[in-house]
Write a protein that holds these residues in place. Structure first.
Motif, short mmCIF file in Angstrom:
data_model
loop_
_atom_site.label_atom_id
_atom_site.label_comp_id
_atom_site.label_asym_id
_atom_site.label_seq_id
_atom_site.Cartn_x
_atom_site.Cartn_y
_atom_site.Cartn_z
N ALA A 54 0.82 -1.15 -0.03
CA ALA A 54 -0.02 -0.19 -0.12
C ALA A 54 0.76 1.49 0.00
CB ALA A 54 -0.99 -0.13 1.26
N ILE A 55 1.78 1.42 0.70
CA ILE A 55 2.87 2.45 1.01
C ILE A 55 3.58 2.71 -0.51
CG2 ILE A 55 4.95 3.43 1.96
CD1 ILE A 55 2.63 3.84 3.70
N LEU A 56 3.98 1.57 -1.24
CA LEU A 56 4.41 1.63 -2.44
C LEU A 56 3.61 2.26 -3.46
CD1 LEU A 56 6.74 -1.71 -2.50
CD2 LEU A 56 7.54 0.60 -2.26
N THR A 57 2.49 1.83 -3.30
CA THR A 57 1.37 2.32 -4.38
C THR A 57 1.32 3.78 -3.96
OG1 THR A 57 0.18 0.14 -4.47
CG2 THR A 57 -0.94 1.94 -4.94
N PHE A 58 1.24 3.93 -2.89
CA PHE A 58 0.96 5.71 -2.27
C PHE A 58 2.00 6.44 -2.87
CE2 PHE A 58 1.81 8.67 1.03
CZ PHE A 58 0.57 9.45 0.85
N LEU A 59 3.27 5.92 -2.52
CA LEU A 59 4.18 6.76 -2.95
C LEU A 59 4.46 6.94 -4.69
CD1 LEU A 59 7.01 5.59 -0.50
CD2 LEU A 59 5.85 7.58 -0.39
N ALA A 60 4.37 5.88 -5.09
CA ALA A 60 4.45 5.75 -6.92
C ALA A 60 3.25 6.76 -7.36
CB ALA A 60 4.34 4.44 -7.27
N THR A 61 2.18 6.61 -6.71
CA THR A 61 1.13 7.66 -7.27
C THR A 61 1.06 9.00 -7.05
OG1 THR A 61 -0.60 5.41 -7.16
CG2 THR A 61 -1.50 7.66 -7.23
N GLY A 62 1.54 9.12 -5.75
CA GLY A 62 1.80 10.59 -5.37
C GLY A 62 2.89 11.30 -5.97
N SER A 63 4.04 10.43 -6.53
CA SER A 63 5.03 11.14 -7.21
C SER A 63 4.99 11.64 -8.40
CB SER A 63 6.31 10.09 -7.28
OG SER A 63 5.94 9.16 -8.32
N GLY A 64 3.72 11.47 -9.23
CA GLY A 64 3.62 11.76 -10.43
C GLY A 64 4.16 11.19 -11.60
N LEU A 65 4.68 9.91 -11.25
CA LEU A 65 5.52 9.50 -12.02
C LEU A 65 4.64 9.00 -13.32
CD1 LEU A 65 7.64 7.30 -12.88
CD2 LEU A 65 6.24 5.41 -11.89
N ALA A 66 5.21 9.10 -14.71
CA ALA A 66 4.67 9.05 -15.78
C ALA A 66 5.87 8.42 -16.88
CB ALA A 66 4.25 10.25 -16.60
N ALA A 67 5.50 7.29 -17.44
CA ALA A 67 6.24 6.65 -18.37
C ALA A 67 5.46 5.83 -19.56
CB ALA A 67 7.27 5.70 -17.47
N PHE A 68 6.08 5.92 -20.48
CA PHE A 68 5.55 5.03 -21.92
C PHE A 68 3.97 5.74 -21.93
CE2 PHE A 68 8.39 2.19 -19.60
CZ PHE A 68 9.30 1.96 -20.81
N GLY A 69 3.72 6.90 -21.61
CA GLY A 69 2.51 7.60 -22.06
C GLY A 69 1.45 6.98 -21.09
N LEU A 70 1.71 6.48 -19.85
CA LEU A 70 1.05 6.07 -18.64
C LEU A 70 1.36 6.95 -17.45
CD1 LEU A 70 1.17 2.06 -19.39
CD2 LEU A 70 -0.48 3.77 -20.06
N GLY A 71 0.10 7.23 -16.83
CA GLY A 71 0.05 8.11 -15.84
C GLY A 71 0.52 7.31 -14.54
N SER A 72 0.59 8.16 -13.28
CA SER A 72 1.09 7.60 -11.97
C SER A 72 0.25 6.64 -11.46
CB SER A 72 1.58 8.93 -11.04
OG SER A 72 0.29 9.53 -10.83
N ALA A 73 -1.28 6.83 -11.79
CA ALA A 73 -2.19 5.94 -11.04
C ALA A 73 -1.95 4.76 -11.49
CB ALA A 73 -3.46 6.69 -11.50
N PHE A 74 -1.74 4.39 -12.87
CA PHE A 74 -1.42 3.14 -13.45
C PHE A 74 -0.16 2.57 -12.86
CE2 PHE A 74 0.84 0.54 -16.49
CZ PHE A 74 -0.21 -0.57 -16.57
N TRP A 75 0.71 3.25 -12.70
CA TRP A 75 2.08 2.66 -12.33
C TRP A 75 2.00 2.44 -10.81
CZ3 TRP A 75 4.74 0.59 -15.89
CH2 TRP A 75 4.84 1.23 -17.03
N GLY A 76 1.32 3.24 -10.04
CA GLY A 76 0.96 2.97 -8.61
C GLY A 76 0.47 1.47 -8.48
N LEU A 77 -0.81 1.39 -9.00
CA LEU A 77 -1.58 -0.08 -8.94
C LEU A 77 -0.57 -1.07 -9.43
CD1 LEU A 77 -5.21 1.14 -10.68
CD2 LEU A 77 -4.52 0.25 -8.26
N LEU A 78 0.10 -1.01 -10.43
CA LEU A 78 0.90 -1.84 -10.97
C LEU A 78 1.97 -2.20 -9.82
CD1 LEU A 78 1.84 -3.76 -13.29
CD2 LEU A 78 3.46 -1.92 -13.92
N VAL A 79 2.81 -1.32 -9.20
CA VAL A 79 3.78 -1.63 -8.31
C VAL A 79 3.00 -2.24 -7.05
CG1 VAL A 79 4.96 -0.36 -6.47
CG2 VAL A 79 5.13 0.50 -8.95
N GLY A 80 1.81 -1.76 -6.50
CA GLY A 80 1.12 -2.52 -5.60
C GLY A 80 0.66 -3.70 -5.86
N PHE A 81 0.43 -4.11 -7.15
CA PHE A 81 -0.10 -5.53 -7.29
C PHE A 81 1.11 -6.40 -7.57
CE2 PHE A 81 -3.99 -3.83 -9.49
CZ PHE A 81 -4.82 -3.91 -8.53
#
Length: 391
Positions: free
Chosen positions: A348-375
C-alpha cells in the motif's frame, strides 16, 4: 392517498444536495478544464452529471422503494484533475465511456463482480490517497502567497468539523466566497448561457489513455463511491441489489459520458443524510427522500452553466485552496483504509508513493504505475510466502 413528505425529508434532501454539489464543484470544474474542455463543454459536463444523478436517482428510488442517493465521483474528479495537461477533450470523453462500460460489465456479469471483490482494498485506497495528496498539499502551497486565505479556510474547516461536521465543506466554500468578494478578486464572469445545455462530443478511444486514466477512474469510483454507497444502504436496514445498482449507475454514466460526465455513481456521505431516521421516520416511505434529492439536482442541472462560470471567475489560488480543503476528508479515509490490513501495508505504501510522485512513463500516468507497483509487491510477497512454506 397521496401524503406530503414531512419537512425533515425536504430539508435532509436539500442539505445533501447542497453539500454534494457545493463541496466539490470547484474540483469538477478544475478537472474538466485540465482535460481541455472549453467553458461551454465544462457547463455541459456539469449539466450531464446533475441530470444523470437526478434521472437515475429518481428512477432507482421509485423502482426499489429505498432512498438511493447518487453523486458524481469526487475521487474520480481528483484523478482527472491530476492528469497531465494536453489531453484532448474527445479522448477524455473516451476514457469516461470506457470506465462506464467497465462498471456496467462489473454489475451485469457476476464473474466480473467476483474478480472485483478480490481487488485488495488497501492497494486501491493507496492509489486514491496518492491521487489526493498533491491537491491537499496544494492548499498549503497557496499559503506562500496568500496566508490569510489558507488560515481562514483551515480555521473554518477545523471548527466546523467539530461543531457541524456535515456542513464543514459547505461552510468552507461560503467563507472562501465571502473573502474573495470582500477583496474584489472575482473576475468578470465569462459570457455564456444561464440554463443547462448538453453538447455531445464524439469520443476517441486511445488504449494508453484508457489504461492510464480510464481504468483507475473505474477503480476509484468502484472502491470509493459505489461500494461504500451500498454499505450505507445496508446500514440503514435495506437490502440493496448491488449488481443492479452498479450496472444501473454505470449505464447512466454511459448515456451521459458523450456530454462530458465522468461518472455517475452511488453517494456515500450525502447518502447517510438521506437514509437515517431523521430524514423520514417511516423507513418504508423513506424512498421519497431520494426522489426529492433527485428533484434538487434537476434544478442544479437547469442552472449549471451559470454556476460553472461563477467558479471560473474565482482566482486559481482560491480554487486550489477550496479543492485542497474539500479533499481532506477523502484523503483521511483513503489513508485509513490503505493501512487497515497490516500484512498489505508495504504494498500500500509503495502504491501511495508511486502514485503521489506523479510518475509518468510510456504514456501511462502515475495512477496506473501505482496500481502496478502495488499488485506486483503483493504478488511477490505471497509467492515468497508460499515458497517458504513449501520449503
Amino acid at each position: 392517498m397521496f401524503r406530503l413528505p414531512p419537512i425533515n425529508a425536504w430539508s435532509s434532501a436539500l442539505i445533501a444536495a447542497l453539500i454534494g454539489f457545493g463541496g466539490t464543484i470547484a474540483l469538477v470544474v478544475q478537472a474538466m478544464r485540465t482535460l481541455g474542455a472549453s467553458v461551454e463543454q465544462t457547463g455541459s459536463a456539469v449539466t450531464a452529471l446533475c441530470l444523470g444523478i437526478a434521472v437515475a436517482g429518481a428512477m432507482i428510488s421509485l423502482r426499489l422503494r429505498m432512498p438511493v442517493v447518487l453523486a458524481w465521483s469526487t475521487p474520480g474528479a481528483a484523478l482527472l484533475a491530476a492528469t497531465a495537461p494536453g489531453l484532448s477533450w474527445p479522448v477524455a470523453v473516451g476514457c469516461f465511456l470506457a470506465a462506464a462500460l467497465l462498471m456496467v460489465g462489473l454489475g451485469a456479469i457476476p464473474a466480473l463482480g467476483r474478480i472485483a471483490e478480490r481487488i485488495p482494498a488497501s492497494v486501491a485506497s493507496a492509489m486514491l490517497a496518492g491521487v489526493l495528496l498533491p491537491f491537499c498539499l496544494g492548499l498549503f502551497r497557496v499559503g506562500t502567497g496568500d496566508p490569510a486565505l489558507v488560515a481562514l479556510l483551515v480555521g473554518v474547516f477545523v471548527i466546523a468539523r467539530q461543531r457541524a461536521p456535515l456542513y464543514a465543506l459547505l461552510l468552507v466554500l461560503v467563507a472562501g466566497f465571502i473573502l474573495t468578494l470582500a477583496r474584489g478578486d472575482v473576475a468578470h464572469l465569462p459570457s455564456g448561457p444561464i440554463f443547462g445545455a448538453l453538447l455531445p462530443i464524439w469520443p476517441q478511444f486511445d488504449a494508453q489513455t484508457i489504461l492510464s486514466v480510464g481504468v483507475p477512474l473505474f477503480l476509484v469510483t468502484l472502491v470509493s463511491q459505489n461500494l461504500p454507497g451500498i454499505v450505507v444502504l445496508r446500514t440503514a436496514g435495506y437490502v440493496p441489489p448491488a449488481g443492479k445498482l452498479i450496472a444501473g449507475t454505470g449505464m447512466m454514466s454511459v448515456l451521459m459520458a458523450p456530454f462530458g460526465a465522468h461518472a455517475v455513481n452511488l453517494a456515500a456521505i450525502t447518502a447517510a443524510i438521506c437514509t437515517n431516521d431523521d430524514a423520514h421516520p417511516d423507513r418504508d416511505r423513506r424512498w421519497v427522500v431520494g426522489v426529492i434529492y433527485a428533484g434538487f439536482y434537476l434544478l442544479l442541472a437547469l442552472f449549471s452553466p451559470a454556476l460553472v462560470r461563477l467558479f471560473l471567475a474565482l482566482p486559481p489560488e482560491v480554487i486550489a485552496a477550496l479543492t485542497g480543503v474539500a479533499l481532506i476528508p477523502a484523503l483521511t479515509g483513503a489513508i485509513d483504509a490503505m493501512l487497515s490490513a497490516a500484512d498489505e501495508r508495504d504494498a500500500a505504501i509503495l502504491t501511495f508513493l508511486a502514485t503521489g510522485s506523479g510518475l509518468a512513463a510510456f504514456g501511462l500516468g502515475s495512477a496506473f504505475w501505482g496500481l502496478l507497483v502495488g499488485f506486483v509487491a503483493l504478488a511477490a510477497k505471497r509467492w515468497l510466502r508460499n515458497a517458504r512454506r513449501e520449503a
